[in-house]
Scaffold this motif. Sequence first.
Motif, short mmCIF file in Angstrom:
data_model
loop_
_atom_site.label_atom_id
_atom_site.label_comp_id
_atom_site.label_asym_id
_atom_site.label_seq_id
_atom_site.Cartn_x
_atom_site.Cartn_y
_atom_site.Cartn_z
N PRO B 97 45.22 39.94 37.79
CA PRO B 97 44.60 40.10 36.49
C PRO B 97 44.99 39.47 35.26
CG PRO B 97 46.42 41.86 36.88
CD PRO B 97 46.38 40.86 38.12
N VAL B 98 43.92 39.11 34.63
CA VAL B 98 44.42 38.30 33.27
C VAL B 98 43.80 38.99 32.11
CG1 VAL B 98 44.13 36.07 32.12
CG2 VAL B 98 44.14 35.99 34.61
N PRO B 99 44.62 39.73 31.12
CA PRO B 99 44.20 40.33 30.24
C PRO B 99 43.52 39.70 29.14
CG PRO B 99 46.46 40.21 29.90
CD PRO B 99 46.09 39.53 31.31
N ILE B 100 42.79 40.22 28.37
CA ILE B 100 42.01 39.66 27.17
C ILE B 100 41.85 40.77 25.93
CG2 ILE B 100 39.70 38.80 26.03
CD1 ILE B 100 39.52 37.04 28.54
N GLY B 113 44.25 37.31 22.67
CA GLY B 113 45.40 37.68 23.10
C GLY B 113 45.49 37.89 24.54
N THR B 114 46.25 37.20 25.31
CA THR B 114 46.23 36.91 26.81
C THR B 114 47.78 36.79 27.35
OG1 THR B 114 45.22 35.97 28.53
CG2 THR B 114 45.72 34.54 26.70
N SER B 115 47.72 36.53 28.61
CA SER B 115 48.86 36.03 29.18
C SER B 115 48.95 34.59 29.46
CB SER B 115 49.11 36.96 30.32
OG SER B 115 48.24 36.54 31.14
N LEU B 116 50.20 34.14 29.80
CA LEU B 116 50.13 32.80 30.36
C LEU B 116 49.39 32.16 31.75
CD1 LEU B 116 54.04 32.08 29.91
CD2 LEU B 116 52.20 31.38 28.43
N ASP B 117 49.11 33.45 32.37
CA ASP B 117 48.16 33.43 33.40
C ASP B 117 46.73 32.61 33.05
OD1 ASP B 117 49.97 34.31 35.12
OD2 ASP B 117 49.13 36.23 35.19
N TYR B 118 46.51 32.87 31.95
CA TYR B 118 45.15 32.50 31.47
C TYR B 118 44.83 31.15 31.40
CZ TYR B 118 40.84 32.06 28.85
OH TYR B 118 39.57 31.65 28.30
N PHE B 119 46.17 30.52 30.84
CA PHE B 119 45.95 29.05 30.93
C PHE B 119 45.90 28.40 32.19
CE2 PHE B 119 48.38 30.72 27.10
CZ PHE B 119 47.48 30.20 26.23
N GLN B 120 46.66 28.96 33.13
CA GLN B 120 46.56 28.63 34.58
C GLN B 120 45.49 28.69 35.22
OE1 GLN B 120 49.58 30.56 36.77
NE2 GLN B 120 49.20 29.28 38.54
N PHE B 121 44.82 29.90 35.08
CA PHE B 121 43.59 30.40 35.54
C PHE B 121 42.50 29.29 35.14
CE2 PHE B 121 39.56 32.70 34.45
CZ PHE B 121 39.03 32.59 35.73
N GLY B 129 52.53 19.68 21.76
CA GLY B 129 53.52 20.92 21.48
C GLY B 129 54.00 21.50 22.84
N GLU B 130 54.18 22.95 22.59
CA GLU B 130 54.56 23.80 23.79
C GLU B 130 53.63 24.93 23.90
OE1 GLU B 130 58.44 24.81 22.59
OE2 GLU B 130 59.15 22.93 22.42
N SER B 131 54.05 25.62 24.89
CA SER B 131 52.97 26.77 25.38
C SER B 131 53.69 28.04 24.35
CB SER B 131 53.03 27.31 26.70
OG SER B 131 51.97 28.14 27.01
N VAL B 265 41.08 37.71 39.40
CA VAL B 265 40.73 36.52 40.02
C VAL B 265 41.24 37.06 41.55
CG1 VAL B 265 41.35 34.06 40.41
CG2 VAL B 265 41.55 35.28 38.18
N ALA B 266 40.31 36.96 42.29
CA ALA B 266 40.57 37.43 43.92
C ALA B 266 40.85 36.19 44.82
CB ALA B 266 39.65 38.15 44.29
N PRO B 267 41.81 36.14 45.53
CA PRO B 267 42.10 35.20 46.47
C PRO B 267 40.89 34.75 47.38
CG PRO B 267 43.35 36.87 47.30
CD PRO B 267 42.75 37.37 45.90
N ASP B 268 40.19 35.61 47.90
CA ASP B 268 38.81 35.54 48.70
C ASP B 268 37.87 36.48 48.34
OD1 ASP B 268 39.95 38.04 50.02
OD2 ASP B 268 41.24 36.60 51.28
#
Lengths: 250, 395
Positions: B97-100, B113-121, B129-131, B265-268
């Motif tokens: 899950p990626v929150p928004i 507002g989200t988590s770092l997963d969002y940038f990866q996704f 700069g930095e994250s 984001v489901a793997p399959d």
Amino acid sequence: MNQKTELPITARRLMIPIHLEQLEFRYPRSDFLLKIDQLAIEAGSRVAIVGPSGSGKTTLLNLMAGICSPQQGRIQIGSHAVSTMSDAERRNFRISRIGMVFQQFELVDYLNTEENILLPFAINQSIRLSPEDRQYAESLAVQMGLGDKIRRLPHRLSQGEQQRVAICRALVTRPSLIFADEPTGNLDPKNKTRILDILFGVNREEGQTLIVVTHDTQILDGFERIIDFQDFTVDANPASQPDRPRESQS
Amino acid sequence: MSWTKLVIRYIQFHKLKTVVLVASIFLTTFLPITILILLSEFNEKIISRAQSTPMVIGAEGSPLDLTLHAIYFSSKQPDPIRFATIEEIRQTGWARPVPIYSRYTARQFPIVGTSLDYFQFRNLPLAEGESLSRLGDCVLGSEVARQLQLGPGDRLLSDPENILDLAGHYPLKMLVRGVLEPSSTPDDWGVFVDLKTSWVIEGLGHGHQNLEEETDDLKVEVRSDGTLQATAAVLPYMEITDNNIDSFHFHGETADFPITAVIAVAPDEKNETLLMGHFQVVDNETQLVQPVVVIDELMSLVFQVKKFFDLNAVLIALATLFLLILVLVLSQRLRMREMQTMFKLGCSRGTILRLQFSEIAILFLVSSVLVALAVWGVWLMAGNVVQSLLIGSQG
């Protein structure tokens, strides 16, 4: 007509006589018929064609200019048989040998004085505008009193000035013949006199044959010959009409 | 003077007529082409964004609103759902899950507002700069950074919820920690913060001076049971710094805190189906939507409407064509004497026709050049126009 208008000195034109023989012309879907058995106009002469409206004066001018073609007969201008020429040949002959002047001046409203004078060079590829032609056009404009109005559009010129521009346009190709259809019809007496002086001056000094169609009998004094169409036009029943215009020499 | 100059002089002389004719041809051609470009851009952008977002979970309501909010951060937010939903999805093990949580704006750009997963996704690398690393940090989309002229180290203030609500939440001055690489997606237009920072902006978390050290009676009341009660005179910090970060705290249960959407984001495909079934059967307060399906439905509707626009454009083009023909025919009638004179002087009918057609050709040429320039401009700006329309006008 005491004023004498000086025109630029140029090489004298080839003086060309006109011969019409057994000429018949009828407009499509019309009762009108123009029939001329024989008519000869001497080279370099000043001829007025008079007659009532609808008698065929302008038609005769158009036939001689090659604007329309007769159904029968022969029109010979100098060594050129106009009546047997193709359309293109007649156009080229007209633009190089005949200067046309109209009653309504017929200037192009979006062109200035200079551009109107040089119009013949823009509309027919058979004549090329040379620097000498441009110089000649300028000198014509100056001689006609239009030197300071060279950039003016027609609507900013008086009627007399407009007709002088039209005459310059007729002369700019150095034609051998000048055909003028009611050139003074829209002018006041003063301008009438001036325009006729110009036309007669051209005829006198350059030797160009001048043929003027008019219904104004007051201007006939300066012409050498008057062709009266009074009894000349033939209607739907040609057999009842004479076939030769009444003429008088002055 | 050549015959082409005659044509140009005619066009110059009749300026008003020329302008009206050119404008008519321009508008008739430009408008349908513009609609086509914008629609095609809209279709391409929204479909690709939808395709890259497999599933979205949010509150029951309009699937379209939820989808547009999750993929475009549109200002029309769906009802919030509990943060507990994130944990619920995580526990199923079927999807990541990626929150928004996107409810507020900074200088009109959506704060996400989200988590770092969002940038990866979303595969969003940093340009500079930095994250996000600390409460109060933000990372800017490239377009936000460009338009606001901000970079790492700068500060960005969140917009107050309501400028007239004096008792409302205080805006938060955020530290710009980094700027994302341009991605030509709505992410270019977002201000990304950690979920907790967005809750601070919401007012669920705040920091203020230590009341136990406060001696001002106007700021602290001592209750009868001996506990301290802050008065309204105690102002929360508007900026999170190294000095005050420890004073920040949240009131209430994190599980109950709001989020507006979850990207799952489901793997399959199997896990995706299981998760869809879970939300169909178990939960009546939330819904799971597949953005591709929702957007497909939207676009099929849009293209049906477009057919009417196309028909309308054809009818307008025909009407304009008839009008042009009428104007040109009338114009030729007015020029009859001029053409007659030219003919009498020795001009061929071919040249006269060439003059007339050249005039029409020049009108069409000028109009075409203008249309080409305008279309080029639209084509250049289409991406931004569509993006800003989707982000800005959903509210």
